[in-house]
Scaffold this motif. Structure first.
Motif, PDB file in Angstrom:
ATOM      1  N   ILE A  74       0.835  -1.198   0.000  1.00  0.00           N
ATOM      2  CA  ILE A  74       0.000   0.000   0.000  1.00  0.00           C
ATOM      3  C   ILE A  74       0.873   1.252   0.000  1.00  0.00           C
ATOM      4  O   ILE A  74       1.816   1.367   0.778  1.00  0.00           O
ATOM      5  CB  ILE A  74      -0.916   0.019   1.248  1.00  0.00           C
ATOM      6  N   GLY A  99      -3.159   5.073  -0.244  1.00  0.00           N
ATOM      7  CA  GLY A  99      -4.065   4.028   0.234  1.00  0.00           C
ATOM      8  C   GLY A  99      -4.440   3.008  -0.828  1.00  0.00           C
ATOM      9  O   GLY A  99      -5.437   2.304  -0.670  1.00  0.00           O
ATOM     10  N   HIS A 100      -3.670   2.931  -1.902  1.00  0.00           N
ATOM     11  CA  HIS A 100      -3.941   1.890  -2.890  1.00  0.00           C
ATOM     12  C   HIS A 100      -2.687   1.064  -3.148  1.00  0.00           C
ATOM     13  O   HIS A 100      -1.589   1.436  -2.766  1.00  0.00           O
ATOM     14  CB  HIS A 100      -4.539   2.471  -4.181  1.00  0.00           C
ATOM     15  N   GLN A 113      -7.837   1.668  -9.668  1.00  0.00           N
ATOM     16  CA  GLN A 113      -7.051   1.507  -8.442  1.00  0.00           C
ATOM     17  C   GLN A 113      -7.522   0.288  -7.647  1.00  0.00           C
ATOM     18  O   GLN A 113      -8.687  -0.099  -7.722  1.00  0.00           O
ATOM     19  CB  GLN A 113      -7.206   2.741  -7.561  1.00  0.00           C
ATOM     20  N   ARG A 171      -7.797  -0.760  -3.812  1.00  0.00           N
ATOM     21  CA  ARG A 171      -7.779  -0.203  -2.455  1.00  0.00           C
ATOM     22  C   ARG A 171      -7.445  -1.289  -1.438  1.00  0.00           C
ATOM     23  O   ARG A 171      -7.697  -2.474  -1.666  1.00  0.00           O
ATOM     24  CB  ARG A 171      -9.136   0.418  -2.106  1.00  0.00           C
ATOM     25  N   GLU A 216     -10.082  -4.064  -0.318  1.00  0.00           N
ATOM     26  CA  GLU A 216     -10.733  -4.903  -1.305  1.00  0.00           C
ATOM     27  C   GLU A 216     -10.221  -6.342  -1.258  1.00  0.00           C
ATOM     28  O   GLU A 216      -9.068  -6.592  -0.923  1.00  0.00           O
ATOM     29  CB  GLU A 216     -10.512  -4.327  -2.710  1.00  0.00           C
TER      30      GLU A 216
END
Length: 129
Positions: A16, A20-21, A66, A68, A71
């Motif tokens: 990450i 935040g991805h 993207q 995240r 997920e």
């Protein structure tokens, strides 16, 4: 019978970035995990005597959206095409069941002793087409 392998991915903290991805380099490692899983299953299916090494010679990746950190991520791997000495895995990273990234890799079967490409084993063809 075509072999399609779905590999669940456990996201790591280091994957990450500050937005935040999942960063692009981590996504490439997800594809590598999918290829490893695919070939392990193929070799188990056809027998260890046909565990021919493969080498990547080309990679193309399309980043569609993207990924995240919250997920659920999995990689789907199948063989798109197969030639005399090469095969082309087609892969998708799915995030909560939607395609986020796709990749195509050209790989050649390789003889480590002679340092040259070799034909794709006949036993693979039934399971990858």
């Amino acid at each position: 019978m075509a072999l399609t392998v779905t590999t669940p991915i456990q996201m790591r903290f280091e994957d990450i970035d500050s937005f935040g991805h999942v960063n692009n380099i981590a996504q490439q490692s997800y594809f590598d995990l999918g290829k490893s899983d695919f070939f392990q299953r193929l070799w188990q299916t056809v027998g260890e005597s046909d565990a021919t090494p493969v080498m990547m010679v080309s990679v193309q990746t399309d980043f569609l959206s993207q990924i995240r950190m919250d997920e659920r991520v999995e990689v789907v791997t199948r063989i798109e095409s197969i030639g005399e000495k090469s095969l082309t895995p087609s892969q998708s990273i799915l995030c909560n069941q939607r395609e986020c990234t796709r990749s195509r890799t050209v790989m050649v079967c390789f003889d480590i002793d002679t340092q040259s490409s070799i034909p794709v084993p006949a036993s693979w063809r039934e399971f990858v087409k």
